[in-house]
Design an enzyme around this catalytic site. Structure first.
Site, PDB file in Angstrom:
ATOM      1  N   GLU A   1      39.563  38.118  42.741  1.00 11.92           N
ATOM      2  CA  GLU A   1      39.244  36.885  43.172  1.00 11.92           C
ATOM      3  C   GLU A   1      37.768  36.626  43.614  1.00 11.92           C
ATOM      4  OE1 GLU A   1      41.496  34.726  42.962  1.00 11.92           O
ATOM      5  OE2 GLU A   1      41.051  33.041  44.366  1.00 11.92           O
TER       6      GLU A   1
ATOM      7  N   HIS B   1      37.720  34.703  36.542  1.00  4.01           N
ATOM      8  CA  HIS B   1      38.476  35.796  36.380  1.00  4.01           C
ATOM      9  C   HIS B   1      38.425  36.377  34.930  1.00  4.01           C
ATOM     10  CE1 HIS B   1      40.987  35.780  40.033  1.00  4.01           C
ATOM     11  NE2 HIS B   1      41.373  34.468  40.125  1.00  4.01           N
TER      12      HIS B   1
ATOM     13  N   HIS C   1      36.921  28.485  37.999  1.00  3.89           N
ATOM     14  CA  HIS C   1      37.686  29.338  38.793  1.00  3.89           C
ATOM     15  C   HIS C   1      38.296  30.508  37.813  1.00  3.89           C
ATOM     16  CE1 HIS C   1      39.857  31.311  42.256  1.00  3.89           C
ATOM     17  NE2 HIS C   1      40.850  31.578  41.285  1.00  3.89           N
ATOM     18  N   GLU C   2      39.143  29.945  36.931  1.00  7.77           N
ATOM     19  CA  GLU C   2      39.703  30.896  35.928  1.00  7.77           C
ATOM     20  C   GLU C   2      38.760  31.483  35.023  1.00  7.77           C
ATOM     21  OE1 GLU C   2      42.558  32.013  36.926  1.00  7.77           O
ATOM     22  OE2 GLU C   2      43.001  30.272  38.462  1.00  7.77           O
TER      23      GLU C   2
HETATM   24 ZN    ZN Z   1      42.154  33.268  41.435  1.00 13.62          ZN
END
Ligand code: ZN
Length: 504
Positions: A297, A271, A267-268
């Site tokens: 996001e 980003h 997830h990160e």
């Molecule tokens: Zn996030």
């Protein structure tokens, strides 16, 4: 000629602010990853001082003068061109900043550092009462900020606009309700299915060192550049861009939970890939900045879910995972593992929620924070209201506040208006992914061979490189030819999970 000088000066001043903001970000990163608890008081002073200094520079009278001079100049004529974007966005930012008193900005920065520390303590001790006075103060200050900023309908509009420019409370409320109505039948059908994955596979023993090296290797393969970034451990995973060439991502590990650490990294890293994909030539200017938290996001969720929870992704990486965790996974077939990382069930913790029920966690937070800011819900009643909504929307009741109202750092950090961007991100992600699949052909074949560059380059071209040239709504329309809709997400979820759970 005059215009050229004003524009140059405006850019120099804006890049100077960016230098200072990255110092703020570095302190924030340090606070979340390294700082001992006793450092919080002094760090709060530093954060307040820097926030005040940044605010002073952002609202300096000469900025207003340059913007006035440029407003009707040829440089502003093309609103989505380089100079037009810079002038338009800086004008919007300036108008907002000058409405906020410096003392309020400093107080909020100080309270946010204290709030995060106190939240962490309160969560550890399962003690909402310890956190309550600070949260009451935070809600009052955020309401004050909303009043100062001004809003069309509800004070929450002003706070939401900080994170998702152009979005309104009414729009978000409608989108979340439509999404919920479309999700309910799927959640029900999955709950009734006799075919359920064995999730105990994921709570076997996963040594942390191996989790870290597998996570890093996968993040690098999808395209997170570790020569321009690093991975650290934190309590609440996040990503922060400290400048071109320095993007920090964080995760947390539990040696009996594979998914928490792994999907935190993925997830990160999503980003981080966005931050690393911004146009460096425009660094520090709106043309080189992320559009909104919702779009940010979308990038993390796309890599985490559309890519990282797909079967083709695991067809490529599963052998690596088995090699990293021979004791846990040697006897587990790919499909059992794929099923386990796609388990759907109503749960208590947002960050660990599956992609089907996740948005219901957001709906709960959205309704509660709107009520807090609109003064409809006293902070003291928040834990009971939280538990009631979990029962109503997800059919589960938290046994204590640590896994209930105290699970997220956001409110202690003053991040009101932030939660809805998570749900918007899920919708944008699905819509972008559907378009990418249409443009690029067989993405699944790419993933099966460990080829993630075509998708990453598509995202870079269409989402990362434009910076703030378009609003989130305009960007979605431009890229996909459609306004934001829940249809792509709902159709992707139905297709994937009905197959996985053996439903028609
Ligand atoms: Zn996030």
């Amino acid at each position: 000629m005059h215009h050229e000088t004003a524009y140059r000066n405006l850019c120099i001043a804006t890049r100077e602010v960016a230098l200072l903001q990255r110092v703020q970000d570095l302190l924030e990163w340090d606070e979340q990853t390294q700082m001992p608890p006793a450092g919080a008081a002094y760090r709060a002073d530093q954060a307040a001082y820097l926030a005040g200094l940044v605010h002073q520079k952002q609202t300096a009278p000469e900025i207003g003068a340059w913007l006035r001079e440029l407003a009707h100049s040829p440089l502003a004529a093309e609103p989505h061109g380089d100079t037009g974007t810079v002038i338009r966005c800086l004008q919007q930012d300036y108008e907002k900043k000058v409405r906020l008193p410096q003392s309020l900005v400093e107080e909020l920065a100080r309270l946010s550092v204290q709030g995060q520390q106190l939240w962490s303590e309160a969560r550890q001790h399962n003690d909402f009462a310890r956190f309550r006075p600070l949260l009451e103060k935070m809600v009052a200050l955020k309401r004050q900020a909303a009043e100062a900023l001004g809003y069309p309908e509800t004070p929450y509009d002003a706070l939401l606009d900080e994170y998702e420019p152009g979005a309104s409370t009414a729009d978000v409320s409608r989108v979340l309700r439509e999404l919920r109505a479309a999700l309910v039948p799927l959640v029900g059908a999955l709950a009734d299915s006799p075919q359920r994955p064995d999730t105990t596979i994921l709570s076997r023993h996963y040594p942390i060192a191996a989790q870290q090296s597998l996570g890093q290797a996968v993040a690098a393969t999808i395209g997170f550049d570790f020569s321009a970034g690093r991975l650290n451990v934190t309590e609440h995973p996040f990503c922060i861009g400290l400048g071109p060439g320095d993007v920090r991502i964080t995760t947390r590990y539990n040696d009996h939970d594979f998914a928490d650490g792994f999907y935190g990294i993925l997830h990160e890293a999503g980003h981080g890939i966005y931050e690393q994909g911004l146009d460096r030539a425009h660094d520090g200017l709106p043309t080189g900045q992320d559009v909104s938290l919702g779009i940010h996001e979308s990038q993390s969720r796309l890599w985490e879910n559309q890519v990282g929870r797909s079967r083709p992704f695991w067809e490529y990486f599963y052998a690596d995972a088995q090699a990293a965790f021979p004791q846990a996974l040697a006897d587990v077939p790919l499909d059992a593992f794929y099923g386990a990382v796609n388990d759907v069930r109503p749960s208590l913790i947002r960050t660990e929620a599956d992609e089907v029920t996740y948005n219901l966690h957001i709906l709960i937070r959205f309704e509660l924070e709107v009520a807090l800011i609109e003064d409809q819900l006293p902070v003291g009643d928040l834990p009971a209201a939280w538990n009631e909504k979990y029962q109503h929307y997800l059919g589960v009741t938290p046994p204590n506040d640590a896994v209930g109202v105290l699970q997220d750092v956001h409110w202690g950090a003053g991040l009101f208006g932030y939660f809805p961007t998570y749900a918007l991100g899920n919708l944008y992600a699905a819509q972008f992914f559907a378009q990418a699949a249409q443009d690029l052909g067989d993405l699944e074949a790419d993933f099966r061979q460990g080829q993630f560059a075509p998708l990453r380059q598509w995202l870079r071209q269409h989402v990362h490189q434009p910076g703030r040239r378009f609003t989130p709504a305009q960007l979605v329309q431009r890229i996909t030819g459609q306004p934001l809709s829940h249809a792509p997400l709902i159709s992707q979820l139905n297709e994937k999970y009905r197959a996985l759970y053996g439903l028609s």
